[in-house]
Design a protein around this motif. Sequence first.
Motif, mmCIF file in Angstrom:
data_model
loop_
_atom_site.group_PDB
_atom_site.id
_atom_site.type_symbol
_atom_site.label_atom_id
_atom_site.label_comp_id
_atom_site.label_asym_id
_atom_site.label_seq_id
_atom_site.Cartn_x
_atom_site.Cartn_y
_atom_site.Cartn_z
ATOM 1 N N GLU A 16 0.799 -1.206 0.000
ATOM 2 C CA GLU A 16 0.000 0.000 0.000
ATOM 3 C C GLU A 16 0.845 1.275 0.000
ATOM 4 O O GLU A 16 0.306 2.356 -0.117
ATOM 5 N N ALA A 17 2.130 1.151 0.187
ATOM 6 C CA ALA A 17 2.991 2.331 0.254
ATOM 7 C C ALA A 17 2.935 3.101 -1.065
ATOM 8 O O ALA A 17 3.015 2.506 -2.130
ATOM 9 N N PRO A 18 2.794 4.438 -0.997
ATOM 10 C CA PRO A 18 2.688 5.223 -2.220
ATOM 11 C C PRO A 18 4.003 5.378 -2.976
ATOM 12 O O PRO A 18 4.008 5.881 -4.099
ATOM 13 N N ILE A 19 5.088 4.947 -2.365
ATOM 14 C CA ILE A 19 6.395 4.975 -3.035
ATOM 15 C C ILE A 19 7.024 3.596 -2.893
ATOM 16 O O ILE A 19 7.068 3.029 -1.804
ATOM 17 N N GLN A 23 12.445 0.524 -5.575
ATOM 18 C CA GLN A 23 12.701 1.204 -6.852
ATOM 19 C C GLN A 23 13.506 2.476 -6.631
ATOM 20 O O GLN A 23 14.435 2.777 -7.377
ATOM 21 N N LEU A 24 13.148 3.232 -5.602
ATOM 22 C CA LEU A 24 13.891 4.441 -5.266
ATOM 23 C C LEU A 24 15.350 4.110 -4.987
ATOM 24 O O LEU A 24 16.268 4.768 -5.494
ATOM 25 N N ALA A 25 15.586 3.079 -4.179
ATOM 26 C CA ALA A 25 16.953 2.670 -3.848
ATOM 27 C C ALA A 25 17.708 2.229 -5.094
ATOM 28 O O ALA A 25 18.892 2.538 -5.255
ATOM 29 N N THR A 26 17.030 1.529 -5.983
ATOM 30 C CA THR A 26 17.659 1.097 -7.234
ATOM 31 C C THR A 26 18.064 2.300 -8.066
ATOM 32 O O THR A 26 19.181 2.366 -8.592
ATOM 33 N N ARG A 74 7.922 8.454 -11.564
ATOM 34 C CA ARG A 74 8.535 7.150 -11.860
ATOM 35 C C ARG A 74 9.947 7.076 -11.293
ATOM 36 O O ARG A 74 10.379 6.017 -10.836
ATOM 37 N N ALA A 75 10.648 8.193 -11.293
ATOM 38 C CA ALA A 75 12.024 8.207 -10.790
ATOM 39 C C ALA A 75 12.100 7.902 -9.300
ATOM 40 O O ALA A 75 13.096 7.345 -8.840
ATOM 41 N N ILE A 76 11.052 8.237 -8.548
ATOM 42 C CA ILE A 76 11.085 7.955 -7.107
ATOM 43 C C ILE A 76 10.272 6.717 -6.740
ATOM 44 O O ILE A 76 10.166 6.383 -5.568
ATOM 45 N N GLY A 77 9.663 6.078 -7.720
ATOM 46 C CA GLY A 77 8.887 4.874 -7.437
ATOM 47 C C GLY A 77 7.449 5.154 -7.035
ATOM 48 O O GLY A 77 6.810 4.315 -6.408
ATOM 49 N N ALA A 78 6.931 6.343 -7.392
ATOM 50 C CA ALA A 78 5.539 6.703 -7.086
ATOM 51 C C ALA A 78 4.676 6.338 -8.299
ATOM 52 O O ALA A 78 4.194 7.198 -9.029
ATOM 53 N N GLU A 79 4.480 5.048 -8.482
ATOM 54 C CA GLU A 79 3.820 4.554 -9.692
ATOM 55 C C GLU A 79 2.361 4.990 -9.787
ATOM 56 O O GLU A 79 1.865 5.247 -10.881
ATOM 57 N N ALA A 104 -4.081 15.713 -7.804
ATOM 58 C CA ALA A 104 -3.749 16.404 -6.559
ATOM 59 C C ALA A 104 -3.858 15.462 -5.364
ATOM 60 O O ALA A 104 -3.009 15.480 -4.470
ATOM 61 N N SER A 105 -4.858 14.619 -5.377
ATOM 62 C CA SER A 105 -5.068 13.678 -4.275
ATOM 63 C C SER A 105 -3.904 12.706 -4.125
ATOM 64 O O SER A 105 -3.382 12.505 -3.019
ATOM 65 N N VAL A 106 -3.476 12.087 -5.231
ATOM 66 C CA VAL A 106 -2.382 11.106 -5.123
ATOM 67 C C VAL A 106 -1.048 11.783 -4.844
ATOM 68 O O VAL A 106 -0.211 11.225 -4.137
ATOM 69 N N VAL A 107 -0.850 12.989 -5.379
ATOM 70 C CA VAL A 107 0.392 13.721 -5.087
ATOM 71 C C VAL A 107 0.437 14.083 -3.604
ATOM 72 O O VAL A 107 1.476 13.927 -2.951
ATOM 73 N N ASN A 108 -0.682 14.535 -3.068
ATOM 74 C CA ASN A 108 -0.720 14.875 -1.635
ATOM 75 C C ASN A 108 -0.454 13.649 -0.768
ATOM 76 O O ASN A 108 0.209 13.740 0.266
ATOM 77 N N GLU A 109 -0.959 12.496 -1.188
ATOM 78 C CA GLU A 109 -0.709 11.248 -0.459
ATOM 79 C C GLU A 109 0.790 10.915 -0.454
ATOM 80 O O GLU A 109 1.360 10.568 0.586
#
Length: 120
Positions: A16-19, A23-26, A74-79, A104-109
């Motif tokens: 459920e994590a938004p990031i 992927q970020l670590a990769t 995509r670069a931070i893994g926020a698919e 806006a909703s998903v970005v705020n999350e």
Amino acid sequence: MAHSSLARVAGRTTPEAPIDLVQLATNTLGNRDLEVQVLHLFKSQSAGTLERLARESDATVRRDLVHTLKGSARAIGAEKVALVCETLEGEMQTDADAPTDGLASVVNEVNAYIRDLLDS
């Protein structure tokens, strides 16, 4: 320079994590300092992008803003953000004023998750 990835923080990587912290670590080669920088940059850029989208009337500029945000997500893994951007890009092809509430909703999350992650 710390090389302990945020992905190693216990309990932080869940379906459920938004990031996607793996992927970020990769993408940052496991460099925690770089991960933190990239997350701060995304938080700032995404908030600014939402503000610009709210006041921008030029259809091409609006699509470009959404496209740029998609790449950053995509670069931070926020698919989830990237997928909403992709859908919105398509909608903007026929409706230049397509609503951006969902974006806006998903970005705020994601930004709330970043704040929680970096404050821990």
